[in-house]
Design an enzyme around this catalytic site. Structure first.
Site, mmCIF file in Angstrom:
data_model
loop_
_atom_site.group_PDB
_atom_site.id
_atom_site.type_symbol
_atom_site.label_atom_id
_atom_site.label_comp_id
_atom_site.label_asym_id
_atom_site.label_seq_id
_atom_site.Cartn_x
_atom_site.Cartn_y
_atom_site.Cartn_z
ATOM 1 N N LYS A 1 -7.662 -1.530 19.571
ATOM 2 C CA LYS A 1 -6.847 -2.718 19.804
ATOM 3 C C LYS A 1 -7.068 -3.820 18.770
ATOM 4 O O LYS A 1 -6.198 -4.634 18.518
ATOM 5 C CB LYS A 1 -7.099 -3.249 21.205
ATOM 6 N N GLU B 1 -1.757 -10.973 27.251
ATOM 7 C CA GLU B 1 -1.962 -10.366 28.561
ATOM 8 C C GLU B 1 -2.981 -9.254 28.383
ATOM 9 O O GLU B 1 -3.142 -8.729 27.287
ATOM 10 C CB GLU B 1 -0.647 -9.782 29.091
ATOM 11 N N SER C 1 -9.876 6.728 21.224
ATOM 12 C CA SER C 1 -9.362 5.359 21.125
ATOM 13 C C SER C 1 -10.389 4.283 21.441
ATOM 14 O O SER C 1 -10.275 3.159 20.967
ATOM 15 C CB SER C 1 -8.137 5.187 22.024
#
Ligand SMILES: *Cc1c(COP(=O)(O)O)cnc(C)c1O
Length: 393
Positions: free
Chosen positions: A89, A111, A377
């Site tokens: 991310k 968010e 990930s």
């Protein structure tokens, strides 16, 4: 060209910008400016430099020997778990904060579901000295308490979303409301390849570093740029889009997107959007989402907060519809088992999200020399209490 976005922001039938009129100026400003900003040499230099020195890229491509032996193929792990803050991310968060600066914004909102995107956003805001407000469902705040503490320590304000089911979709609604109220000074950092155009395209481009590096690394390590298979888990779909991006045109590479089946696709507790969903509008784009007959969004469920999302990004909806990628699903239990296996065969405790992708290896048949890349990930530290509860360590 069949796979990429058109002038109107559509991937085939999906995408676009279905937004309230009051959001139009914000989204239109982004649409008009982002390509020029991210195409600029100064932007590229700063983005590349931060990815290298701050995030720690390139992330390694690791040939997992014991896992390879078990499955009878060469299994490579793309180690996004080793990035600063522990997942893919941060790639997107860095890209968007640099963009926000160039748009003259002073305040960032976001968010978050699992808290990973919130942490990545709070991190880049601290890095750049920007004010940061993160919306998070009240239930997710309980499930992911350590990430809430991290965000606060990084200087962010975490605002609980108390409406509806008190999870990610409610946090997203709150963030949109904030943006409508603060159109001039605020940039909204969306955490996946979702939302109104240009977000899905922009986030995919920032994450595409994953497949760009993978191609180079495969060539160095195997003499071949293209693997037989590429796997990634899909919540909204950003790590998968980044992992697929530079392989889309290479038709011989089989792309496999792994969704969360939760307690089973037919259990009523699932997040397997491609099986359970139908076409509709979610968070500003036309895509596939889980909905009732009268169009209410169905509450998704997965043991992993990061996959607990009722839709998939519009580009995934398109890749699914034209069958360029195969969409499969894995249950909670299967993912936890795969997490345990990876821990004990390779000494790597994965995020439960990522473990979904690994679990699908069990269901595949390989030729001996197949090269298989799995996107790891994120790391599993945040999920330790869930693993402990399940396995009783
Ligand atoms: C957020 C998250 C995901 C799911 O998000 P995508 O946008 O689908 O990538 C997957 N893995 C980890 C580790 C995450 O934090």
């Amino acid at each position: 060209m069949r796979y990429t976005v058109n002038e109107q922001g559509y991937y085939g039938d999906f995408g676009g910008a279905y937004i309230p009129e009051m959001l139009y100026p914000n989204v239109e400003e982004l649409r008009q400016q982002y390509l020029q900003i991210i195409g600029d040499a100064g932007f590229k230099n700063e983005f590349d430099q931060l990815l290298k020195d701050y995030v720690g890229r390139p992330s390694p491509l690791y040939l997992a020997k014991r896992l390879s032996e078990k499955y009878g193929a060469n299994i490579f792990l793309k180690r996004e778990d080793l990035n600063h803050t522990g997942s893919h991310k941060i790639n997107n968060a860095i890209g968007q904060i640099l963009l926000a600066q160039r748009l003259g914004k002073k305040r960032i909102i976001a968010e978050t579901g699992a808290g990973q995107h919130g942490v990545a956003t709070a991190t880049v805001c601290a890095l750049m000295g920007m004010q940061c407000v993160v919306y998070m469902g009240e239930i997710d705040m309980e499930r992911q308490a350590p990430n809430v503490a991290r965000m606060k320590m990084l200087g962010a304000t975490v605002v609980p979303a108390t409406s509806g089911s008190k999870t990610l979709k409610d946090a997203t609604n709150e963030a949109m409301r904030d943006w409508i109220g603060n159109p001039v000074d605020t940039h909204y950092i969306i955490g996946s390849v979702v939302g109104p155009y240009p977000y899905p395209e922009m986030v995919a481009q920032f994450q595409s570093i994953i497949s760009l590096e993978t191609k180079k690394q495969l060539l160095e390590q195997t003499g071949k740029e293209l693997p037989e298979y590429v796997l990634a888990c899909v919540g909204g779909g950003s790590n998968a889009m980044g992992m697929f991006y530079h392989f889309l045109e290479d038709e011989q590479v089989k792309l496999i997107a792994v969704e969360a089946a939760g307690k089973g696709v037919d259990s009523g507790h699932s997040a397997a959007t491609s099986v359970l969903g139908r076409e509709g509008i979610l968070h500003g784009s036309r895509t596939i989402l889980m909905q009732t007959d009268d169009g209410q969004v169905v509450e998704p469920y997965s043991i992993s907060a990061g996959l607990d999302y009722p839709g998939i990004g519009p580009q995934h909806a398109h890749l699914h519809k034209i069958q360029r990628a195969q969409y499969v699903n894995i249950t909670d239990d299967e993912s936890l088992q795969a997490g345990l296996l990876l821990s004990q065969l390779e000494g790597i405790i994965p995020a439960i999200e990522s473990a979904h992708a690994f679990a699908y290896l069990e269901k595949m048949k390989f030729e001996k020399d197949d090269n298989v890349v799995v996107c790891l990930s994120g790391r599993g530290d945040k999920d330790l209490s869930t693993y402990i509860k399940h396995f009783g360590f």
